[in-house]
Enzyme design. Structure first.
Site, PDB file in Angstrom:
ATOM      1  CG  ASP A   7      22.412   5.415  16.365  1.00 47.80           C
ATOM      2  OD1 ASP A   7      22.614   4.957  15.226  1.00 47.80           O
ATOM      3  OD2 ASP A   7      21.502   6.225  16.626  1.00 47.80           O
TER       4      ASP A   7
ATOM      5  CG  ASP B 236      21.711   9.510  11.306  1.00 44.43           C
ATOM      6  OD1 ASP B 236      22.004  10.684  11.042  1.00 44.43           O
ATOM      7  OD2 ASP B 236      22.053   8.541  10.598  1.00 44.43           O
TER       8      ASP B 236
ATOM      9  CG  ASP C 264      18.168   7.698  18.381  1.00 45.61           C
ATOM     10  OD1 ASP C 264      17.230   8.282  17.799  1.00 45.61           O
ATOM     11  OD2 ASP C 264      19.124   7.192  17.767  1.00 45.61           O
TER      12      ASP C 264
END
Length: 200
Positions: A18, A20, A177
């Protein structure tokens, strides 16, 4: 706690990251942009409401939360306003900084395993963030919200990354996250590292 890199076992043949909040420390800027948007467009919003959908494209978040909380604002207008504020806050803050613990993994496995980015950001936004953290050259493919019909929490983003690498989902590990991305990785059959415990 074991070293995060210990999760990359011998059966892993590809890495998916991922962006961001995983590679780039952009979540505070996104939250600021959302709050500025809510203030301008006069709707109720908390950081928790956004974090619950972290990893989902902005317009989809606007659709879901708008419907749930009765914002009565066009999701496209919300998304455009949020993007405007994101770049304003980013300009004020300066260059996006990397999340070094995770970026170090990408550097460690560069030229050793195929690696992809799977993000809910637009392609333009993703490329800017990767350039800011000097990471564009590390990744074989970048799958963005512009490349899928069904964004996170649907697994399409990560499944496209798997396909590009010519691998099976079970041969890949996702570093993520966001709640939406975690759901996407699990439902897509990949191994998962929730990076949040390693970020403090």
């Amino acid at each position: 706690m074991n070293n995060i890199i210990d999760n990359i076992t011998s059966d892993i043949k590809g890495l998916i990251f991922d962006l961001d909040g995983t590679l780039a420390d952009t979540i505070p800027l996104h939250l600021q942009a959302w709050q500025s948007t809510a203030q301008e467009l006069n709707f109720y919003l908390t950081d928790e409401m956004i974090l619950e959908h972290s990893g989902t494209p902005t317009e989809k978040i606007a659709e879901m939360l708008g419907s749930l909380h009765g914002w009565n604002t066009n999701p496209e207008v919300v998304a455009d306003t949020k993007r405007k504020y994101y770049y304003e806050h980013k300009a004020q803050a300066g260059k996006t900084t990397p999340i070094q613990k995770i970026l170090d993994i990408a550097y460690e496995y560069h030229h050793k395993l195929p690696m992809c980015v799977g993000t809910g950001s637009t392609r333009d936004g993703a490329l800017k963030s990767l350039a800011d953290i000097n990471a564009t050259h590390l990744f074989d493919i970048i799958v963005t919200a512009d490349d899928v019909d069904h964004p996170k929490p649907h697994p399409e983003t990560f499944l496209k990354a798997v396909d590009h690498m010519g691998l099976k989902p079970a041969e890949c590990i996702v570093f993520e996250d966001g709640a939406a991305g975690i759901k996407a990785a699990i439902s897509g059959g990949m191994k998962l590292v929730d990076v949040r415990p390693w970020l403090n």
